[in-house]
Design a protein around this motif. Structure first.
Motif, short mmCIF file in Angstrom:
data_model
loop_
_atom_site.label_atom_id
_atom_site.label_comp_id
_atom_site.label_asym_id
_atom_site.label_seq_id
_atom_site.Cartn_x
_atom_site.Cartn_y
_atom_site.Cartn_z
N LEU A 174 0.85 -1.19 0.00
CA LEU A 174 0.00 0.00 0.00
C LEU A 174 0.89 1.24 0.00
O LEU A 174 1.63 1.48 0.96
CB LEU A 174 -0.92 0.00 1.23
N ALA A 175 0.82 2.02 -1.05
CA ALA A 175 1.62 3.24 -1.17
C ALA A 175 0.67 4.44 -1.11
O ALA A 175 -0.18 4.60 -1.98
CB ALA A 175 2.40 3.23 -2.48
N PRO A 176 0.78 5.25 -0.08
CA PRO A 176 -0.17 6.36 0.08
C PRO A 176 0.13 7.52 -0.86
O PRO A 176 1.24 8.01 -0.94
CB PRO A 176 0.03 6.76 1.55
N GLY A 177 -0.88 7.96 -1.57
CA GLY A 177 -0.71 9.04 -2.52
C GLY A 177 -0.97 10.41 -1.90
O GLY A 177 -1.30 10.51 -0.71
N PRO A 178 -0.82 11.45 -2.71
CA PRO A 178 -0.38 11.42 -4.10
C PRO A 178 1.11 11.04 -4.19
O PRO A 178 1.90 11.48 -3.35
CB PRO A 178 -0.62 12.85 -4.60
N PRO A 179 1.51 10.29 -5.21
CA PRO A 179 2.90 9.87 -5.30
C PRO A 179 3.88 11.03 -5.45
O PRO A 179 5.04 10.91 -5.03
CB PRO A 179 2.92 8.95 -6.53
N GLU A 180 3.44 12.14 -6.04
CA GLU A 180 4.35 13.28 -6.22
C GLU A 180 4.30 14.26 -5.05
O GLU A 180 4.84 15.37 -5.14
CB GLU A 180 4.03 14.00 -7.53
N SER A 181 3.66 13.86 -3.98
CA SER A 181 3.60 14.72 -2.79
C SER A 181 5.01 14.95 -2.25
O SER A 181 5.77 14.02 -2.02
CB SER A 181 2.73 14.05 -1.72
N GLY A 182 5.37 16.21 -2.05
CA GLY A 182 6.72 16.55 -1.60
C GLY A 182 6.92 16.30 -0.12
O GLY A 182 6.00 16.52 0.69
N LEU A 183 8.10 15.86 0.25
CA LEU A 183 8.48 15.64 1.64
C LEU A 183 9.49 16.70 2.07
O LEU A 183 10.25 17.21 1.25
CB LEU A 183 9.10 14.25 1.81
N GLN A 184 9.52 16.98 3.35
CA GLN A 184 10.52 17.89 3.91
C GLN A 184 11.11 17.23 5.14
O GLN A 184 10.44 17.06 6.16
CB GLN A 184 9.89 19.24 4.27
N TYR A 185 12.35 16.83 5.05
CA TYR A 185 13.02 16.09 6.11
C TYR A 185 14.49 16.46 6.08
O TYR A 185 14.96 17.19 5.20
CB TYR A 185 12.85 14.58 5.90
N VAL A 186 15.24 15.94 7.05
CA VAL A 186 16.70 16.13 7.04
C VAL A 186 17.35 14.81 7.42
O VAL A 186 16.89 14.11 8.33
CB VAL A 186 17.11 17.26 8.01
N ASP A 187 18.39 14.45 6.69
CA ASP A 187 19.19 13.29 7.07
C ASP A 187 19.90 13.63 8.38
O ASP A 187 20.44 14.72 8.55
CB ASP A 187 20.22 13.00 5.97
N VAL A 188 19.89 12.70 9.31
CA VAL A 188 20.46 12.96 10.63
C VAL A 188 21.92 13.39 10.53
O VAL A 188 22.40 14.20 11.35
CB VAL A 188 20.29 11.72 11.54
N ARG A 189 22.65 12.90 9.55
CA ARG A 189 24.05 13.27 9.40
C ARG A 189 24.21 14.70 8.88
O ARG A 189 25.14 15.41 9.27
CB ARG A 189 24.75 12.27 8.49
N ASP A 190 23.29 15.14 8.02
CA ASP A 190 23.32 16.53 7.56
C ASP A 190 22.94 17.47 8.69
O ASP A 190 23.51 18.57 8.82
CB ASP A 190 22.37 16.70 6.38
N VAL A 210 16.05 21.72 8.42
CA VAL A 210 15.39 20.62 7.71
C VAL A 210 15.58 20.93 6.23
O VAL A 210 15.83 22.08 5.85
CB VAL A 210 13.90 20.54 8.11
N GLY A 211 15.52 19.91 5.39
CA GLY A 211 15.75 20.13 3.98
C GLY A 211 14.69 21.01 3.35
O GLY A 211 13.62 21.23 3.91
N PRO A 212 14.96 21.50 2.15
CA PRO A 212 13.97 22.32 1.46
C PRO A 212 12.69 21.55 1.20
O PRO A 212 12.70 20.32 1.02
CB PRO A 212 14.67 22.68 0.14
N ALA A 213 11.57 22.25 1.17
CA ALA A 213 10.29 21.61 0.85
C ALA A 213 10.39 20.94 -0.51
O ALA A 213 10.91 21.52 -1.47
CB ALA A 213 9.17 22.65 0.87
N GLY A 214 9.90 19.69 -0.60
CA GLY A 214 9.96 18.97 -1.86
C GLY A 214 11.34 18.43 -2.20
O GLY A 214 11.60 18.07 -3.35
#
Length: 325
Positions: A174-190, A210-214
């Motif tokens: 099960l993959a929740p849509g929309p598939p092109e929905s942008g994420l905003q996160y940061v890698d713990v090392r960054d 946190v990383g840029p939106a999308g």
């Protein structure tokens, strides 16, 4: 430079230690001995929640302190009072009053909090109280690292590890849509690299780290999971309305995912220009996913879980029912 990390054995603290050691800093960690300290550090045992819990640090001298505490703000206050040097507190974007506006920057309204709050406060208020506790001692010299969603190796919350282990099992997913929905996160090392550099350079005040939106999409994240695990998983993109109608909870039952709406806007559209201007660099999602999978495999596939956080993920029978519908 000499760095003191309060904690330093798990997730963000461990990443900060690794980043500091990589640039040649001498690192001391204060922890309770529940987990092994990273190699290459000096260790001081102590429990910040009890009287004289910081006595082992007496006479120490550090250029900077990094504190990742998420509990009672009064513990942060007592630690800050006992220490000198540049103080970086890893806070959270959860301190912003909900709902945060699209593109909210560091001057957005924040929740109420108190530096002397005890343990019976929710997470946003605890983090805001921690910020106020550090500012009470260090004033404008305090660095407030307001992290967003954090992913990467050493994760002990379970979000990306859950997706990796689920997709590794293969079959229809099960993959929740929309598939092109942008994420905003940061890698713990960054996040760690930025925090160490900011402490070195004497930065102060709040930063949305946190990383840029999308920076990545839901499709890119889940397809990266499928590639690195080498499974036969078949992603079945499903409309958010159908998922919500089935009573499935975003973020917890389907980690990382948020449907379009107010919560998505508050979580995944922050203005991070201040941190980017101060040197924040974010690695590709494929690298974060691959390194997290490599780390998971080194542990036999079972990730650590923080005892103060509930396990995340969708029950197999709920997923099967949704896929069948």
């Amino acid at each position: 430079m000499k760095l003191l990390v309060l904690g330093g054995t798990q997730y963000v603290g461990r990443a900060v230690v690794a980043s500091a050691l990589a640039v040649g800093w001498r690192v001391t960690v204060l922890h309770r001995g529940r987990h092994a300290a990273p190699p290459g550090v000096s260790v001081v045992f102590g429990d910040r929640t009890v009287a004289d819990g910081l006595s082992g640090l007496a006479g120490g001298d550090w250029d900077a302190v990094v504190d990742t505490w998420s509990g009672a703000p009064v513990v942060v206050r007592d630690g800050a009072r006992a220490l000198a040097g540049r103080y970086a507190y890893v806070s959270s974007r959860s301190v912003y009053a909900y709902p945060a506006a699209v593109g909210a920057a560091e001057d957005a309204p924040v929740v109420d909090g108190r530096a002397d709050d005890g343990p019976v406060v929710d997470y946003p208020r605890a983090k805001r109280g921690g910020e106020l506790a550090v500012r009470e001692v260090f004033g404008d010299r305090a660095l407030l690292v307001r992290a967003g969603l954090i992913l990467g190796p050493w994760e002990n919350v379970g979000r990306l590890p859950w997706w990796l282990t689920r997709i590794a099992r293969g079959g229809r997913v099960l993959a929740p849509g929309p598939p092109e929905s942008g994420l905003q996160y940061v890698d713990v090392r960054d996040l760690a690299d930025w925090t160490v550099a900011a402490a070195r350079d004497g930065l102060s005040g709040p930063y949305n780290v946190v990383g840029p939106a999308g920076h990545a999409t839901m499709r890119e994240l889940l397809e990266a999971c499928a590639r690195v695990t080498g499974s036969d998983a078949r992603l079945r993109w499903t409309d958010p309305a159908r998922i919500l109608a089935a009573g499935v909870e975003p973020w917890t039952q389907l980690p990382i995912w948020l449907p379009p709406g107010e919560l998505y806007d508050s979580t995944y559209t922050a203005d991070v220009s201040r941190a980017v201007a101060a040197g924040l660099r974010c690695r590709p999602v494929a690298e974060t996913v691959a390194d997290t999978w490599r780390w998971l495999r080194s542990l036999g596939g079972s990730a650590p879980q923080r005892p103060d956080r509930p396990a995340v993920g969708l029950a197999p029978e709920v997923e099967r029912a949704l896929l069948a519908s």
